[in-house]
Motif scaffolding. Sequence first.
Motif, PDB file in Angstrom:
ATOM      1  N   PHE A 160      13.511  -0.895  11.693  1.00  0.00           N
ATOM      2  CA  PHE A 160      14.603  -0.012  11.291  1.00  0.00           C
ATOM      3  C   PHE A 160      15.935  -0.766  11.247  1.00  0.00           C
ATOM      4  CE2 PHE A 160      12.113   3.930  12.592  1.00  0.00           C
ATOM      5  CZ  PHE A 160      11.955   4.357  11.291  1.00  0.00           C
ATOM      6  N   GLU A 161      16.162  -1.631  12.215  1.00  0.00           N
ATOM      7  CA  GLU A 161      17.383  -2.434  12.224  1.00  0.00           C
ATOM      8  C   GLU A 161      17.457  -3.304  10.972  1.00  0.00           C
ATOM      9  OE1 GLU A 161      17.681  -4.730  15.832  1.00  0.00           O
ATOM     10  OE2 GLU A 161      17.259  -2.964  17.055  1.00  0.00           O
ATOM     11  N   ASN A 162      16.337  -3.945  10.629  1.00  0.00           N
ATOM     12  CA  ASN A 162      16.309  -4.808   9.445  1.00  0.00           C
ATOM     13  C   ASN A 162      16.515  -4.011   8.166  1.00  0.00           C
ATOM     14  OD1 ASN A 162      15.880  -7.129  10.968  1.00  0.00           O
ATOM     15  ND2 ASN A 162      13.658  -6.961  10.831  1.00  0.00           N
ATOM     16  N   LEU A 163      15.908  -2.831   8.080  1.00  0.00           N
ATOM     17  CA  LEU A 163      16.099  -1.985   6.906  1.00  0.00           C
ATOM     18  C   LEU A 163      17.569  -1.606   6.750  1.00  0.00           C
ATOM     19  CD1 LEU A 163      13.000   0.372   7.155  1.00  0.00           C
ATOM     20  CD2 LEU A 163      13.436  -1.330   5.381  1.00  0.00           C
ATOM     21  N   ARG A 164      18.221  -1.298   7.870  1.00  0.00           N
ATOM     22  CA  ARG A 164      19.628  -0.933   7.815  1.00  0.00           C
ATOM     23  C   ARG A 164      20.498  -2.135   7.467  1.00  0.00           C
ATOM     24  NH1 ARG A 164      23.093  -0.758  12.289  1.00  0.00           N
ATOM     25  NH2 ARG A 164      25.133  -0.326  11.497  1.00  0.00           N
ATOM     26  N   ASP A 165      20.235  -3.275   8.111  1.00  0.00           N
ATOM     27  CA  ASP A 165      21.024  -4.475   7.845  1.00  0.00           C
ATOM     28  C   ASP A 165      20.943  -4.881   6.376  1.00  0.00           C
ATOM     29  OD1 ASP A 165      21.737  -4.562  10.506  1.00  0.00           O
ATOM     30  OD2 ASP A 165      20.286  -6.127  11.043  1.00  0.00           O
ATOM     31  N   ASP A 166      19.757  -4.746   5.787  1.00  0.00           N
ATOM     32  CA  ASP A 166      19.564  -5.117   4.382  1.00  0.00           C
ATOM     33  C   ASP A 166      19.890  -3.963   3.430  1.00  0.00           C
ATOM     34  OD1 ASP A 166      18.668  -7.555   5.336  1.00  0.00           O
ATOM     35  OD2 ASP A 166      16.544  -7.036   5.139  1.00  0.00           O
ATOM     36  N   GLU A 167      20.230  -2.800   3.998  1.00  0.00           N
ATOM     37  CA  GLU A 167      20.513  -1.573   3.250  1.00  0.00           C
ATOM     38  C   GLU A 167      19.350  -1.163   2.366  1.00  0.00           C
ATOM     39  OE1 GLU A 167      24.357  -1.496   1.348  1.00  0.00           O
ATOM     40  OE2 GLU A 167      25.393  -1.655   3.267  1.00  0.00           O
ATOM     41  N   ASP A 168      18.130  -1.439   2.839  1.00  0.00           N
ATOM     42  CA  ASP A 168      16.930  -1.008   2.134  1.00  0.00           C
ATOM     43  C   ASP A 168      16.633   0.444   2.477  1.00  0.00           C
ATOM     44  OD1 ASP A 168      16.502  -3.501   0.987  1.00  0.00           O
ATOM     45  OD2 ASP A 168      15.189  -4.178   2.610  1.00  0.00           O
ATOM     46  N   PHE A 169      16.442   1.261   1.467  1.00  0.00           N
ATOM     47  CA  PHE A 169      16.068   2.668   1.607  1.00  0.00           C
ATOM     48  C   PHE A 169      17.113   3.526   2.313  1.00  0.00           C
ATOM     49  CE2 PHE A 169      12.111   0.112   1.825  1.00  0.00           C
ATOM     50  CZ  PHE A 169      11.613   0.433   0.577  1.00  0.00           C
ATOM     51  N   VAL A 170      18.352   3.040   2.451  1.00  0.00           N
ATOM     52  CA  VAL A 170      19.383   3.893   3.045  1.00  0.00           C
ATOM     53  C   VAL A 170      19.557   5.112   2.144  1.00  0.00           C
ATOM     54  CG1 VAL A 170      20.597   2.075   4.324  1.00  0.00           C
ATOM     55  CG2 VAL A 170      21.252   2.557   1.975  1.00  0.00           C
ATOM     56  N   ASP A 171      19.777   6.266   2.764  1.00  0.00           N
ATOM     57  CA  ASP A 171      19.861   7.489   1.976  1.00  0.00           C
ATOM     58  C   ASP A 171      20.944   8.446   2.459  1.00  0.00           C
ATOM     59  OD1 ASP A 171      18.576   8.204   4.297  1.00  0.00           O
ATOM     60  OD2 ASP A 171      16.804   9.043   3.328  1.00  0.00           O
ATOM     61  N   VAL A 172      21.880   7.931   3.245  1.00  0.00           N
ATOM     62  CA  VAL A 172      23.020   8.736   3.670  1.00  0.00           C
ATOM     63  C   VAL A 172      24.186   7.786   3.956  1.00  0.00           C
ATOM     64  CG1 VAL A 172      22.349   8.764   6.116  1.00  0.00           C
ATOM     65  CG2 VAL A 172      23.819  10.571   5.237  1.00  0.00           C
ATOM     66  N   THR A 173      25.386   8.237   3.631  1.00  0.00           N
ATOM     67  CA  THR A 173      26.591   7.471   3.935  1.00  0.00           C
ATOM     68  C   THR A 173      27.459   8.293   4.865  1.00  0.00           C
ATOM     69  OG1 THR A 173      26.540   6.347   1.790  1.00  0.00           O
ATOM     70  CG2 THR A 173      28.653   6.369   2.947  1.00  0.00           C
ATOM     71  N   LEU A 174      27.899   7.669   5.948  1.00  0.00           N
ATOM     72  CA  LEU A 174      28.807   8.304   6.895  1.00  0.00           C
ATOM     73  C   LEU A 174      30.189   7.711   6.675  1.00  0.00           C
ATOM     74  CD1 LEU A 174      26.536   8.043  10.069  1.00  0.00           C
ATOM     75  CD2 LEU A 174      26.758   9.973   8.490  1.00  0.00           C
ATOM     76  N   ALA A 175      31.188   8.573   6.576  1.00  0.00           N
ATOM     77  CA  ALA A 175      32.534   8.096   6.269  1.00  0.00           C
ATOM     78  C   ALA A 175      33.561   8.712   7.212  1.00  0.00           C
ATOM     79  CB  ALA A 175      32.897   8.443   4.832  1.00  0.00           C
TER      80      ALA A 175
END
Length: 124
Positions: free
Chosen positions: A22-37
């Motif tokens: 999960f950390e790697n998916l987030r770091d690489d922005e693979d399959f991200v599906d929500v943006t927090l602003a």
Amino acid sequence: MVDTQHFCLRWNNYQSSITSAFENLRDDEDFVDVTLACDGRSLKAHRVVLSACSPYFRELLKSTPCKHPVIVLQDVAFTDLHALVEFIYHGEVNVHQRSLSSFLKTAEVLRVSGLTQKQAEETH
């Protein structure tokens, strides 16, 4: 004759492997599906990870039909949000003493598991 023998197959380091994935998916922005602003800045994450760690996000994201929603958080400092997302993905985070109070307040508002008293009471 029916074979009734079963075998238990176990992935010995499953939890650390999944956490790392999960950390790697987030770091690489693979399959991200929500943006927090907040504070004019943003970061990307995965709905399923946020929902697993926060009833606040789970309820919000279940009711959002968008494929990639942008969630704008009012009165939240970006440093607190970033630290909370790190906590959600890693299970730990280092927070400076001067930021601890606002970090914990934000964790309470977003109902992040493992950081809030209310969440601990709900699960017992």
